[in-house]
Design a protein around this motif. Sequence first.
Motif, mmCIF file in Angstrom:
data_model
loop_
_atom_site.group_PDB
_atom_site.id
_atom_site.type_symbol
_atom_site.label_atom_id
_atom_site.label_comp_id
_atom_site.label_asym_id
_atom_site.label_seq_id
_atom_site.Cartn_x
_atom_site.Cartn_y
_atom_site.Cartn_z
ATOM 1 N N ALA A 233 -24.033 -0.640 -9.099
ATOM 2 C CA ALA A 233 -23.358 -1.148 -7.902
ATOM 3 C C ALA A 233 -23.478 -0.165 -6.748
ATOM 4 C CB ALA A 233 -21.887 -1.431 -8.215
ATOM 5 N N MET A 234 -23.333 1.122 -7.027
ATOM 6 C CA MET A 234 -23.476 2.131 -5.982
ATOM 7 C C MET A 234 -24.883 2.096 -5.387
ATOM 8 S SD MET A 234 -21.416 5.272 -7.819
ATOM 9 C CE MET A 234 -21.686 6.463 -6.489
ATOM 10 N N ARG A 235 -25.866 1.938 -6.248
ATOM 11 C CA ARG A 235 -27.252 1.878 -5.776
ATOM 12 C C ARG A 235 -27.466 0.667 -4.871
ATOM 13 N NH1 ARG A 235 -32.053 -0.412 -6.720
ATOM 14 N NH2 ARG A 235 -31.172 -1.867 -8.242
ATOM 15 N N LEU A 236 -26.928 -0.480 -5.259
ATOM 16 C CA LEU A 236 -27.109 -1.693 -4.474
ATOM 17 C C LEU A 236 -26.293 -1.666 -3.183
ATOM 18 C CD1 LEU A 236 -27.106 -4.367 -7.332
ATOM 19 C CD2 LEU A 236 -29.063 -3.552 -6.008
ATOM 20 N N LEU A 237 -25.109 -1.092 -3.236
ATOM 21 C CA LEU A 237 -24.295 -0.975 -2.020
ATOM 22 C C LEU A 237 -24.990 -0.104 -0.983
ATOM 23 C CD1 LEU A 237 -20.802 -0.522 -3.699
ATOM 24 C CD2 LEU A 237 -21.433 -2.407 -2.179
ATOM 25 N N ALA A 238 -25.677 0.930 -1.454
ATOM 26 C CA ALA A 238 -26.347 1.848 -0.540
ATOM 27 C C ALA A 238 -27.712 1.336 -0.089
ATOM 28 C CB ALA A 238 -26.510 3.214 -1.194
ATOM 29 N N GLY A 239 -28.374 0.561 -0.948
ATOM 30 C CA GLY A 239 -29.759 0.217 -0.667
ATOM 31 C C GLY A 239 -30.044 -1.235 -0.387
ATOM 32 N N SER A 240 -29.003 -2.051 -0.222
ATOM 33 C CA SER A 240 -29.227 -3.462 0.087
ATOM 34 C C SER A 240 -28.122 -3.957 1.018
ATOM 35 C CB SER A 240 -29.231 -4.299 -1.198
ATOM 36 O OG SER A 240 -27.905 -4.501 -1.675
ATOM 37 N N ASP A 241 -28.346 -5.132 1.587
ATOM 38 C CA ASP A 241 -27.315 -5.735 2.432
ATOM 39 C C ASP A 241 -26.642 -6.913 1.732
ATOM 40 O OD1 ASP A 241 -29.372 -7.530 2.431
ATOM 41 O OD2 ASP A 241 -29.619 -7.634 4.614
ATOM 42 N N LYS A 242 -26.717 -6.916 0.410
ATOM 43 C CA LYS A 242 -26.064 -7.971 -0.361
ATOM 44 C C LYS A 242 -24.557 -7.900 -0.199
ATOM 45 C CE LYS A 242 -29.639 -8.144 -3.950
ATOM 46 N NZ LYS A 242 -29.919 -7.987 -5.409
ATOM 47 N N GLN A 243 -23.905 -9.040 -0.289
ATOM 48 C CA GLN A 243 -22.455 -9.069 -0.211
ATOM 49 C C GLN A 243 -21.851 -8.307 -1.390
ATOM 50 O OE1 GLN A 243 -21.213 -13.147 -0.062
ATOM 51 N NE2 GLN A 243 -21.833 -13.424 2.077
#
Length: 301
Positions: A233-243
């Motif tokens: 989740a940390m990786r996606l929060l930092a590296g994507s604009d997904k909700q």
Amino acid sequence: MKMTITYEHDVPINAFQWTPKTYRQPLHAHASLEMGLCLSGTGTFYFGRKQYQVRQGDLFLVNNEELHIAQSDPGDPSRYLFLNFDSSLLMAEDPALLLPFSYRSANFDNLIPADSPLAAAAAEWMQTVERELIGGEPGYKAMAKSALIQLCGLLLRHYHGRLSASRQLSMKQSANQTKALAQLVEQRYRDPISLRDVADELGISVSRASRVFHETTGRRFADYVAMLRVQEAMRLLAGSDKQVAHIGFECGFQSLATFYRVFKESTGISPVHYRQTLGLEAPDSGRGPDPANSENSAARS
């Protein structure tokens, strides 16, 4: 007392210098593994009922279960370099590297004396980790991780030679089983998964799976699954604009409330706040009402 450790980088390693109080504070433990190097001064290091007199250059190992605290000598306060790191780093590289930290407290000597070759070599690697994390030069996370792995390799060789042949065999078997468990979890943590699922797939009992996993990593199986989900989740929060909501479900959490609760327990902040600390705007987090106030806040992953 159980302390919560948060990491300043997305590689789960902290390096910091600290001067203990000159009076004895309460003993504590934490989920992270730890090494402490006395840089200067003298004092005492307590591990449960054990205690060690400290001098410059002494190195101490701390696992994720043993209660401990350091204290400075009032006339010559000690100063330490500490490394905190998550067991998952070593698990991903080679579970055998966890063996020096899988000790039984009563029979373990936490001290590596300053006048030993191991303490001198370990000090250099510890200072390399600190230097890389503070410097933040390109590639610093890989360099810090590499230095930590080199350091733990030295510790493994040191402690491995002190074990009986039967104990070495037992620990090797446990490490191999834990690695197999971890590999299955890493492949499937985004889906609902239980300890029974992976134990059945490996052909071992649930009790055996639980025991070897905890002995090697210091974590309960459910905590390890949650940790992998939070890291992703940390990786996606930092590296994507997904909700935010989409990220929580994509990482395997079964409710938004559970995602927020587990993420905050692990990092100290909410997913939305974490994204904001990175300077990223989230005009539509997909969060909806505050999960902390919802009826689902007690839901479990």
